[in-house]
Write a protein that holds these residues in place. Structure first.
Motif, PDB file in Angstrom:
ATOM      1  N   ILE A 215      41.556  42.036  43.853  1.00  0.00           N
ATOM      2  CA  ILE A 215      41.994  40.782  43.239  1.00  0.00           C
ATOM      3  C   ILE A 215      41.571  39.589  44.085  1.00  0.00           C
ATOM      4  CG2 ILE A 215      43.988  39.445  42.511  1.00  0.00           C
ATOM      5  CD1 ILE A 215      43.122  41.877  40.706  1.00  0.00           C
ATOM      6  N   GLN A 216      41.644  39.723  45.391  1.00  0.00           N
ATOM      7  CA  GLN A 216      41.191  38.624  46.251  1.00  0.00           C
ATOM      8  C   GLN A 216      39.704  38.377  46.042  1.00  0.00           C
ATOM      9  OE1 GLN A 216      42.767  38.107  50.260  1.00  0.00           O
ATOM     10  NE2 GLN A 216      40.681  38.030  51.036  1.00  0.00           N
ATOM     11  N   ASN A 217      38.950  39.455  45.911  1.00  0.00           N
ATOM     12  CA  ASN A 217      37.517  39.335  45.643  1.00  0.00           C
ATOM     13  C   ASN A 217      37.294  38.588  44.331  1.00  0.00           C
ATOM     14  OD1 ASN A 217      34.766  39.970  44.912  1.00  0.00           O
ATOM     15  ND2 ASN A 217      34.823  41.559  46.485  1.00  0.00           N
ATOM     16  N   ALA A 218      38.086  38.917  43.314  1.00  0.00           N
ATOM     17  CA  ALA A 218      37.951  38.259  42.013  1.00  0.00           C
ATOM     18  C   ALA A 218      38.285  36.775  42.116  1.00  0.00           C
ATOM     19  CB  ALA A 218      38.862  38.936  40.990  1.00  0.00           C
ATOM     20  N   ALA A 219      39.362  36.433  42.845  1.00  0.00           N
ATOM     21  CA  ALA A 219      39.758  35.034  42.983  1.00  0.00           C
ATOM     22  C   ALA A 219      38.683  34.234  43.708  1.00  0.00           C
ATOM     23  CB  ALA A 219      41.091  34.947  43.724  1.00  0.00           C
ATOM     24  N   GLU A 220      38.107  34.830  44.744  1.00  0.00           N
ATOM     25  CA  GLU A 220      37.068  34.123  45.500  1.00  0.00           C
ATOM     26  C   GLU A 220      35.814  33.912  44.656  1.00  0.00           C
ATOM     27  OE1 GLU A 220      36.990  36.874  48.640  1.00  0.00           O
ATOM     28  OE2 GLU A 220      38.792  36.070  49.587  1.00  0.00           O
ATOM     29  N   MET A 221      35.463  34.908  43.850  1.00  0.00           N
ATOM     30  CA  MET A 221      34.303  34.767  42.980  1.00  0.00           C
ATOM     31  C   MET A 221      34.567  33.698  41.915  1.00  0.00           C
ATOM     32  SD  MET A 221      33.180  38.784  42.640  1.00  0.00           S
ATOM     33  CE  MET A 221      31.732  38.501  41.641  1.00  0.00           C
ATOM     34  N   THR A 222      35.814  33.609  41.469  1.00  0.00           N
ATOM     35  CA  THR A 222      36.186  32.590  40.497  1.00  0.00           C
ATOM     36  C   THR A 222      36.061  31.192  41.094  1.00  0.00           C
ATOM     37  OG1 THR A 222      37.718  34.136  39.442  1.00  0.00           O
ATOM     38  CG2 THR A 222      38.036  31.803  38.971  1.00  0.00           C
ATOM     39  N   ASP A 223      36.413  31.071  42.372  1.00  0.00           N
ATOM     40  CA  ASP A 223      36.346  29.771  43.050  1.00  0.00           C
ATOM     41  C   ASP A 223      34.929  29.195  43.068  1.00  0.00           C
ATOM     42  OD1 ASP A 223      39.027  29.565  43.578  1.00  0.00           O
ATOM     43  OD2 ASP A 223      38.896  30.379  45.605  1.00  0.00           O
ATOM     44  N   SER A 251      49.694  39.800  38.664  1.00  0.00           N
ATOM     45  CA  SER A 251      50.773  40.322  39.505  1.00  0.00           C
ATOM     46  C   SER A 251      50.685  39.793  40.928  1.00  0.00           C
ATOM     47  CB  SER A 251      50.751  41.855  39.516  1.00  0.00           C
ATOM     48  OG  SER A 251      49.656  42.348  40.282  1.00  0.00           O
ATOM     49  N   ILE A 252      49.479  39.471  41.384  1.00  0.00           N
ATOM     50  CA  ILE A 252      49.291  38.976  42.750  1.00  0.00           C
ATOM     51  C   ILE A 252      49.109  37.466  42.781  1.00  0.00           C
ATOM     52  CG2 ILE A 252      47.666  38.962  44.699  1.00  0.00           C
ATOM     53  CD1 ILE A 252      47.402  41.954  44.381  1.00  0.00           C
ATOM     54  N   ILE A 253      48.302  36.920  41.873  1.00  0.00           N
ATOM     55  CA  ILE A 253      47.987  35.487  41.892  1.00  0.00           C
ATOM     56  C   ILE A 253      49.053  34.666  41.175  1.00  0.00           C
ATOM     57  CG2 ILE A 253      46.236  33.766  41.278  1.00  0.00           C
ATOM     58  CD1 ILE A 253      45.367  35.729  43.440  1.00  0.00           C
ATOM     59  N   GLY A 254      49.763  35.301  40.246  1.00  0.00           N
ATOM     60  CA  GLY A 254      50.794  34.570  39.504  1.00  0.00           C
ATOM     61  C   GLY A 254      50.261  33.859  38.286  1.00  0.00           C
ATOM     62  N   GLN A 255      48.968  34.017  38.008  1.00  0.00           N
ATOM     63  CA  GLN A 255      48.326  33.402  36.848  1.00  0.00           C
ATOM     64  C   GLN A 255      47.303  34.390  36.301  1.00  0.00           C
ATOM     65  OE1 GLN A 255      46.818  30.193  39.385  1.00  0.00           O
ATOM     66  NE2 GLN A 255      47.792  28.717  38.017  1.00  0.00           N
ATOM     67  N   THR A 256      46.948  34.215  35.029  1.00  0.00           N
ATOM     68  CA  THR A 256      45.844  34.994  34.491  1.00  0.00           C
ATOM     69  C   THR A 256      44.546  34.464  35.090  1.00  0.00           C
ATOM     70  OG1 THR A 256      45.437  33.524  32.621  1.00  0.00           O
ATOM     71  CG2 THR A 256      47.099  35.268  32.310  1.00  0.00           C
ATOM     72  N   PRO A 257      43.465  35.236  35.040  1.00  0.00           N
ATOM     73  CA  PRO A 257      42.184  34.731  35.540  1.00  0.00           C
ATOM     74  C   PRO A 257      41.770  33.421  34.880  1.00  0.00           C
ATOM     75  CG  PRO A 257      42.047  37.095  35.190  1.00  0.00           C
ATOM     76  CD  PRO A 257      43.370  36.661  34.644  1.00  0.00           C
TER      77      PRO A 257
END
Length: 265
Positions: A215-223, A251-257
């Protein structure tokens, strides 16, 4: 000798936060580097501006945080958390390596459900430490002060800490790792033994560390992406079902992608 190191990951919407606060990360001395990942220092000056909440993705690390009125040792979080920034101020943190705090604590880290007094581990008065820390002239002096506090309590190096960090580094590098069984096979360790090791030393399960890494990888790629392709991203991260990816992300970020991506614009 401590030196400035490249910031690691975990700050949400990193590109949008540069005008709100300054973040430094400094390496520990060689003597303490077995146990400590880095020191971090956050400074902000929002006088005349609206307060700001900076969200941070959780990580499998214990942090000793020196902050006026809130100095304590904090166990690993399991969901994103926000730090309220108002006026001007500074916070100093010690991020222990995963498992690196256990040799000081000698109790299961999973039991750290509330902040731990620094007096109970390092025989330090929090108010005196706060006064000393924020009287220092520069960041190197702040690091020297905290190492002076930690060094007398330095335990023997524990080979399990090195083993745990080898496992977590492997999880972070191998994006196709989706199951704890894969770790057990690669590292030739019994599943129950691995789970007990993480419970005592890290405070979270290996399954959670795998999910967090994805999930962290996904958030960073989204950034860094203007128009993320969620279907491709979820498959790249080993999800065969996009809805499962969205559920884990929230569940981790608190928001949908999608919500996270819109906030980053």
């Amino acid at each position: 000798m401590s030196g400035l190191i490249k910031p690691s990951l975990g700050i949400m919407n990193l590109q949008q936060t540069a005008q709100k606060f300054q973040l430094s990360r400094l390496a520990p001395s060689e003597e303490l580097a077995f146990f400590i990942r880095h020191y971090w220092i956050v400074r902000w000056d929002l006088r005349g501006q609206e307060p700001y909440i900076q969200h941070v993705i959780p990580n499998p690390c214990v942090n000793l945080i020196v902050e006026p009125g809130q100095t304590a040792i904090y166990g690993p979080g399991k969901e994103k958390y926000g730090h309220h920034l108002e006026g001007h101020g500074c916070v100093f943190g010690v991020k222990f390596k995963p498992g690196g705090f256990y040799p000081f604590f000698k109790q299961p880290v999973s039991g750290m459900t509330s902040p731990l007094s620094i007096q109970s581990v390092f025989d330090a008065d929090p108010l005196a430490l706060e006064a000393d820390m924020f009287a220092q002239e520069n960041e190197q002096q702040m690091v020297a002060l905290i190492e002076q506090l930690i060094r007398p309590k330095l335990p023997e190096q524990d080979t399990q800490v090195a083993f745990i960090n080898e496992i977590i580094d492997y999880i972070n590098e191998q994006h196709d790792i989706t199951k704890v069984d894969s770790l057990c096979e690669h590292f030739h360790v019994n599943k129950r033994t691995l789970q007990r090791l993480f419970d005592h030393y890290v405070g979270v399960t290996p399954k959670w560390v795998i999910k967090l890494a994805r999930i962290q990888n996904a958030a960073e790629m989204t950034d860094v992406s203007d128009k993320p392709n969620w279907s491709k991203l979820s498959m790249d991260l080993g999800y065969h079902d996009q809805s499962h990816f969205i559920k884990d992300f929230k569940s981790i970020i608190g928001q949908t992608p999608d919500e996270y991506a819109r906030q980053a614009l």
